[in-house]
Design an enzyme around this catalytic site. Structure first.
Site: not given
Lengths: 303, 303
Positions: A60, A62, A64-65, A140, A211, A269
């Site tokens: 996805h 976001h 942090d990914h 998510h 997530d 995570h």
């Protein structure tokens, strides 16, 4: 199958907490899964040869990914990569990467393919003669997929001691035996394949789920997986916060592992609020014993 | 004025080579200059308080100067920042950052202002009562500006021993003296301001020039700067490569420092091909003695 954890922390990168990225070696494929900021440095740190990575899967968008992807793509260019690169990720990923390449006037010299995902059900997104990759639709705050990496059933193994009983069977016949064919002797007798070969090793599979809220709907997709990675951003005392932010607790991850009857669970995570991550394992193991902590640089042999 | 080098290497980030980012403390301002991938981790490593940064200046949109920006903006959001943030950088910077915030559905809760630059001549882009920031148009493969940070001339210093000769001058008169006014005695005599005050400290200035070809056209803009940072991607034996890629050699940076008659030269943006960066200093010092190497984590007091 070998899994290297390049980063396993949530949200903001810190000196010793790297955001999500994993490197999966499966049947001579070298897959990168998610690519938080700093992933290219982590790849160097753990000795991954950049040129081996031909497929990148992004769960996805976001940060942090995903915020490390454009830098990795640019570095491949600076290293004069020629091999093609395939990116699988949510719709929008092509626009944002190409905009940055345009603004920096740094188009890649190597072929760059985007495979944008929009389906809400599980779909087969990659397949060759050795491996399949299916999406695992997650729940998510934005559109998110996990990924199920499955080895295909290999060829049957020759049972040489059995084969030696039949002088008529020559080396040139072996390939037919491996693909499951029976053997017909000159006198017309049929020797069943199962009497000449052994079962191939059971195919292994790896399910990556990050997530997501606690989502039992994924259980049929990941059923009997050899290994499941499931996010555990919080502990169960923060289940309300997990629900609001659409994340999972360690207990919930373990429940999914139990329901899916997987062989092994890896969790990660972790929220930055937890200084000691051992508590995640303790909580998960109350439900699912074979739980392991993702830790930066840790390598899991998945057998 | 204090300058902290957060990263000073070119192109691809590596375990111990961070791309360009600098943190400048000047007259109670805390400016971030450029923001390569991983800059937020470098800020943490060197103890910079995130909330102090209100202005970020981006020279150009090559990844090694810019790919860390979106992550920093996102982290500010996750840390519940409320203070406004101003970004100065080339046109396009707003589109690429806002697209990523849109795709991740992560709009900032704090006010985020973009000041997009398009001018080809030097312009004043920031000013308050203490500091001015001017652009330094550079010559690179894409639109690029350096930045000249200039302290304003401060208030005059009170010459207390001189003031004490005049009983009529009271504390409530001091502010008028500081701003340069003369003092009129009751008998009508005028005491000149210069007989009651001392010159304020000479204003200091810092010129940041990365990335650029050898460009004597910048000399009038950076003339007499207290400190000049000038990129030195290559040594002079690679001057042809410097010309092609629109970078500078150490010798060229030193020539600019000499022509501009700056007090101090800091060099950086070293190509990854050089394992020992001391050679850059040696080459530059043949032309300009007061040359210093930028090194990750190094702090320069600019006086």
């Amino acid at each position: 199958m070998k899994l290297t954890i390049l980063g396993c922390h949530s949200a903001t990168p810190r000196v010793n907490s790297h955001p999500t990225a994993q490197y999966l070696e499966i049947k001579n494929h070298h897959f990168l899964i998610d690519c938080g900021e700093g992933t290219q440095v982590q790849l160097r740190k753990y000795g991954v040869k950049f040129s081996k990575i031909k497929y990148i899967f992004i769960s996805h968008l976001h940060g942090d990914h995903f915020f490390g992807l454009v830098g990795l793509i640019s570095t491949f260019r600076l290293l004069n990569r020629e091999t093609e690169l395939h990116i699988y990720g949510p719709k929008g990923i092509k626009e944002v990467i190409t905009l940055q390449l345009k603004l920096s006037n740094s188009w890649t010299h190597y072929p760059l393919y985007f495979h944008e995902l929009t389906a809400t059900g599980s779909e087969l997104i990659f397949e060759d003669d050795k491996v399949e990759v299916h999406t695992i639709p997650l729940e998510h705050r934005i559109y998110t997929n996990g990924f199920l990496f499955k080895e295909k059933l290999g060829e049957r193994k020759l049972n040489i001691s059995a084969i030696k009983n039949y002088k008529e069977i020559e080396i040139c016949d072996y390939q037919n035996l491996k693909i499951g064919r029976d053997f017909k002797l000159e006198n017309g007798t049929i020797i069943k394949n199962k009497d000449l070969t052994l079962d191939p090793p059971a195919p292994k599979s790896y399910a990556f789920c990050s997530d997501t809220s606690y989502l039992p709907a994924i259980v049929p997709i990941i059923k009997e997986a050899t290994c499941l990675y499931h996010e555990t951003t919080f502990l169960k005392d923060k289940v309300a916060l997990a629900t609001t932010t659409k994340h999972s607790t360690a207990e919930q991850a373990a429940k999914i592992a139990l329901q899916a009857n997987v062989q092994q669970l890896i969790i990660g995570h972790y929220s930055g609020r937890y200084k000691n991550i051992e508590v995640f394992k303790t909580e998960a193991q109350e439900i699912f014993k074979n739980t392991h902590l993702a830790e930066t640089g840790k390598v899991f042999e998945i057998n």
